[in-house]
Design a protein around this motif. Structure first.
Motif, mmCIF file in Angstrom:
data_model
loop_
_atom_site.group_PDB
_atom_site.id
_atom_site.type_symbol
_atom_site.label_atom_id
_atom_site.label_comp_id
_atom_site.label_asym_id
_atom_site.label_seq_id
_atom_site.Cartn_x
_atom_site.Cartn_y
_atom_site.Cartn_z
ATOM 1 N N CYS A 156 24.868 41.733 52.593
ATOM 2 C CA CYS A 156 26.167 41.508 52.339
ATOM 3 C C CYS A 156 26.705 43.109 52.422
ATOM 4 N N GLY A 157 28.231 43.111 52.332
ATOM 5 C CA GLY A 157 29.033 44.443 52.296
ATOM 6 C C GLY A 157 29.716 44.407 50.789
ATOM 7 N N ILE A 158 30.005 45.535 50.486
ATOM 8 C CA ILE A 158 30.550 45.611 49.237
ATOM 9 C C ILE A 158 31.743 46.729 49.426
ATOM 10 N N ALA A 159 32.926 46.809 48.711
ATOM 11 C CA ALA A 159 33.980 47.573 48.599
ATOM 12 C C ALA A 159 34.681 47.667 47.448
ATOM 13 N N GLY A 160 35.238 48.813 46.856
ATOM 14 C CA GLY A 160 35.745 48.742 45.798
ATOM 15 C C GLY A 160 36.530 49.904 45.342
ATOM 16 N N PRO A 191 32.362 38.274 44.265
ATOM 17 C CA PRO A 191 31.930 39.023 43.021
ATOM 18 C C PRO A 191 31.511 37.844 42.067
ATOM 19 N N MET A 192 30.237 38.169 41.428
ATOM 20 C CA MET A 192 29.855 37.044 40.388
ATOM 21 C C MET A 192 30.188 37.401 39.043
ATOM 22 N N ALA A 193 30.563 36.733 38.020
ATOM 23 C CA ALA A 193 31.210 37.202 36.666
ATOM 24 C C ALA A 193 30.301 36.611 35.694
ATOM 25 N N ALA A 194 29.814 37.147 34.631
ATOM 26 C CA ALA A 194 29.243 36.558 33.603
ATOM 27 C C ALA A 194 30.415 36.435 32.315
ATOM 28 N N VAL A 195 30.628 35.131 32.162
ATOM 29 C CA VAL A 195 31.591 34.954 31.159
ATOM 30 C C VAL A 195 31.041 33.809 29.998
ATOM 31 N N ARG A 233 35.262 35.012 27.652
ATOM 32 C CA ARG A 233 35.370 36.462 27.664
ATOM 33 C C ARG A 233 34.318 36.982 28.910
ATOM 34 N N THR A 234 35.062 37.961 29.737
ATOM 35 C CA THR A 234 34.170 38.367 30.885
ATOM 36 C C THR A 234 33.241 39.607 30.488
ATOM 37 N N LEU A 235 32.081 39.436 30.372
ATOM 38 C CA LEU A 235 31.321 40.545 29.994
ATOM 39 C C LEU A 235 30.791 41.662 31.252
ATOM 40 N N ALA A 236 30.726 40.946 32.270
ATOM 41 C CA ALA A 236 30.350 42.095 33.541
ATOM 42 C C ALA A 236 30.692 41.127 34.732
ATOM 43 N N VAL A 237 30.985 42.002 35.878
ATOM 44 C CA VAL A 237 31.311 41.398 37.190
ATOM 45 C C VAL A 237 30.222 42.229 38.277
ATOM 46 N N LEU A 238 29.628 41.439 39.076
ATOM 47 C CA LEU A 238 28.779 42.020 40.101
ATOM 48 C C LEU A 238 29.102 41.755 41.482
ATOM 49 N N ALA A 239 28.783 42.727 42.298
ATOM 50 C CA ALA A 239 28.873 42.742 43.691
ATOM 51 C C ALA A 239 27.773 43.240 44.259
ATOM 52 N N HIS A 240 26.819 42.471 44.881
ATOM 53 C CA HIS A 240 25.329 42.919 45.217
ATOM 54 C C HIS A 240 25.066 42.765 46.883
ATOM 55 N N SER A 241 24.355 43.713 47.090
ATOM 56 C CA SER A 241 24.148 43.800 48.439
ATOM 57 C C SER A 241 22.406 43.729 48.612
ATOM 58 N N SER A 248 39.797 41.500 40.899
ATOM 59 C CA SER A 248 40.682 42.643 40.605
ATOM 60 C C SER A 248 41.114 42.435 38.926
ATOM 61 N N ASP A 249 41.186 43.237 38.144
ATOM 62 C CA ASP A 249 41.552 43.331 36.824
ATOM 63 C C ASP A 249 41.886 44.600 36.302
ATOM 64 N N GLY A 250 42.973 45.053 36.157
ATOM 65 C CA GLY A 250 43.372 46.252 35.287
ATOM 66 C C GLY A 250 42.920 47.583 36.174
ATOM 67 N N ASP A 251 41.811 48.033 35.957
ATOM 68 C CA ASP A 251 41.121 49.345 36.315
ATOM 69 C C ASP A 251 40.533 49.312 37.604
ATOM 70 N N ILE A 252 40.177 47.840 38.296
ATOM 71 C CA ILE A 252 39.262 47.809 39.283
ATOM 72 C C ILE A 252 39.714 46.735 40.348
ATOM 73 N N ALA A 253 39.380 46.927 41.346
ATOM 74 C CA ALA A 253 39.386 45.909 42.415
ATOM 75 C C ALA A 253 38.084 45.885 43.175
ATOM 76 N N LEU A 254 37.363 44.914 43.189
ATOM 77 C CA LEU A 254 35.681 44.789 43.432
ATOM 78 C C LEU A 254 35.690 43.569 44.558
ATOM 79 N N GLY A 255 35.314 44.200 45.746
ATOM 80 C CA GLY A 255 35.265 43.133 46.764
ATOM 81 C C GLY A 255 33.833 43.051 47.430
ATOM 82 N N HIS A 256 33.623 41.836 48.064
ATOM 83 C CA HIS A 256 32.274 41.308 48.429
ATOM 84 C C HIS A 256 32.384 40.635 49.857
#
Length: 625
Positions: free
Chosen positions: A2-6, A62-66, A70-78, A40-48
């Protein structure tokens, strides 16, 4: 793959800045042709960008653990995690619940369980970004050998990051600038950990993680603190086993690695050159798949190459007959990809290969032929296994075997290049004054000193063994990254996932510490590997001399180089002109003949001039020398 940008910025709300990250993602769209998303949310924009290989339907990013809204973490993985099933079971036993069947959610849950130490639990090739909104922290991580890439650049209030330099260069705040040190790094053809050639940009080193968080007391002002840390290093220790045990252990480790690399929910194949490295992978893959599963293999060849082949310093014989012999012996569906000179000379292919790597390279004809091979493979498969890294591990190169190269206070391959030109490989047509200022030999010698300073003294090891440990370490940490980068970029440019079984970190850790006397026990390069797979392959292959990736010997290719070189040198607006040795270029331009395609001198010098010109034009590089 995959490809990641943020983009992280602690001084502004990025909720409405997804478009900028989508622009960054657009430059690496080929890395993930199956899907695109930005969170995207506040401090970050995370793309995949996604290339779906495992759990095709569900593991979107991006995959979120909710939990409980409540969002605990968001991941973009290659990349791919080969032990994800075992980790999934372990994490489930610790109370984690899963909604998908793939490896992405395992990485996400591993972060929730172990924090920034999660990378230590992962086996595979990976680069990922995890955003933790609870702490307003970003974690970047990269696999132990650096198979998958990750770049970043600091900003006044945060960070830009992505899978390739072009993603960062697409951000409006980034300038495309290369200074003297960056140009020296490029022309020396070494990979100093962390260096990215472009000023202000850094490559996260292999086996490292980086954590970005708000600076202490800076929550209102937008300050950011970044910390890099290493979680893996190449171990240095005595080798405890005799030759018989060593050969058996190498066979077992390689067999396990190949079996693990066959994990996929999409069509898979292997690349087969007919050398012992790739042939071993093909044979072990066929054995792991078992009866009823006839693996597919692909090999590159050039039209008329076998018929017109001429032995040179690097190539003893053509690859194609050996590849066919191995395919018959192992039982694969084998398909040669035959390239014409017009394919290699296609300006569209030339531009695609350069653009995929973001930098000029001294062997672009090899890059183009590999690109064309991978493009053809992608029509039949989504995943391909290859034999890269065996030479770095087992000592297959001339830069291991020539005693006049291995102890010169510089990298062996740099020393080899200095024999061709006083300033290094591919520099013969560049301005001598510029080269003296950049000082490639001095720059690389300094980097060599830093490299050998990282190698521990092993008890009882001296003389040749100590020298060869340093040479092996240099190849694995300063040469191998160049090859892995090339393989990743060229394969991702066509949406193909390349896997490298020799890069399994357990195999690397074991083989690196095998004494040089044992690695050359029969007086040949890679004798341990040859012995480990001797029962799988024809004797003609296990006894074959090392043969590098093939290059065309067609003089028509030299004519193409001649025409393009004359056009560039004769163009007053060519940006490369300021970097050239005018008299040397004029002398070559006056000769009414094709560029010599035999050997590496003239061919490489001309190729570098053409590459530099195209790079300076299309990337609008500003050289600050």
């Amino acid at each position: 793959m995959c490809g990641i940008a943020g983009w992280v910025d602690y001084a502004r709300d990025l909720s409405e800045d997804a478009a900028t990250v989508r622009t960054m993602l657009g430059t690496i769209a080929n890395r993930g042709p199956d899907a695109e998303a930005v969170w995207s949310d506040g401090d970050i924009a995370l793309g995949h960008r996604r290339l779906a290989v495992i759990d095709i339907a569900d593991s979107t990013q991006p995959m979120a653990a909710v939990e409980e809204g409540r969002t605990l973490a968001v991941l973009a993985h290659s990349g791919e995690i080969y032990n994800y099933r075992e980790l999934r079971a372990e994490l489930a036993s610790r109370g984690h619940r899963f909604r998908t069947a793939g490896d992405t959610e395992v990485v996400l849950r591993a972060y929730l369980e172990w924090g920034e130490r999660c990378a230590e639990h992962l086996d595979g090739m990976f680069a990922f970004a995890v955003w933790d909104p609870r702490r307003r922290e970003l974690l970047l991580a990269r696999d132990r050998l650096g198979i998958k890439p990750m770049y970043y650049a600091r900003t006044p209030h945060g960070l830009l990051f992505g899978s390739e330099p072009k993603a960062l260069l697409a951000h409006p705040s980034m300038e495309c600038v290369v200074d003297a040190e960056g140009l020296a790094e490029l022309l020396a053809y070494i990979a100093t950990p962390g260096h990215a050639v472009y000023r202000g940009m850094r490559e996260l080193p292999a086996g490292h993680v980086a954590v970005l968080r708000p600076a202490p007391g800076g929550s209102g002002g937008g300050g950011a603190a970044l910390r890099e840390s290493r979680y893996w290093t190449l171990p240095q220790h005595e080798h405890p086993d005799d030759l018989e045990t060593t050969v058996a252990t190498v066979r077992g480790l390689l067999q396990e690695s190949v079996a693990g690399h066959l994990l996929a929910d999409v069509p898979l194949c292997t690349l087969l050159s007919g050398g012992v490295d790739s042939s071993a992978i093909a044979a072990l893959a066929a054995r792991s798949l078992g009866d009823g599963h006839r693996p597919r293999t692909f090999a590159v060849d050039f039209e008329g190459h076998t018929e017109r082949f001429r032995k040179d310093f690097w190539h003893e014989d053509p690859d194609a007959p050996y590849a066919v012999e191995v395919a018959r012996h192992v039982g694969t569906d084998h398909e040669p990809v035959v390239l014409r000179t017009s394919d290699l000379a296609d300006p569209v292919v030339d531009a695609a290969a350069l653009r995929s790597q973001d930098l000029p390279r001294p062997i672009p004809d090899m890059d183009r032929s590999l690109y064309l091979l991978l493009r053809a493979v992608r029509q039949r498969s989504t995943v391909a296994l290859m034999g890269e890294v065996a030479d770095e591990l087992f000592g297959g190169y001339q830069s291991f075997r020539d005693p006049t190269l291995v102890d010169t206070a510089n990298f062996p391959w740099v020393t080899m290049g200095l024999r061709v030109a006083p300033h290094g490989m591919s520099t013969g047509l560049l301005d001598p004054g510029l080269l003296r200022k950049i000082d490639v030999p001095g720059y690389s010698a300094q980097r060599w000193s830093e490299t050998v300073g990282e190698v521990a003294d092993v008890p009882g090891e001296a003389g040749t063994e100590r020298v060869m440990r340093r040479v092996g370490y240099a190849h694995l940490t300063r040469w191998l990254p160049l090859l892995l980068s090339r393989d990743d970029r060229l394969s991702m440019a066509v949406g193909l996932e390349l896997r490298v079984p020799y890069c399994d970190h357990r195999l690397v850790e074991y083989v690196h510490n095998i004494p040089w006397a044992m690695k050359t026990a029969d007086g040949r390069e890679k004798s341990v590997l040859r012995s480990a797979v001797a029962d799988l392959l024809p004797a003609s292959v296990t006894q074959r001399r090392k043969s590098p990736f093939p290059i065309t010997q067609d003089p028509r290719y030299g004519q193409v180089l001649r025409e393009r070189f004359d056009a560039v040198v004769g163009d007053p607006a060519a940006p490369v002109r300021a970097l050239l040795d005018g008299p040397a270029c004029a002398e070559l331009a006056d000769e009414d003949r094709p560029v010599a395609v035999d050997g590496w001198g003239e061919r490489r010098n001309v190729e570098m001039v053409l590459q530099l010109d195209a790079w300076l034009r299309h990337y609008r590089v500003r050289l600050d020398l």
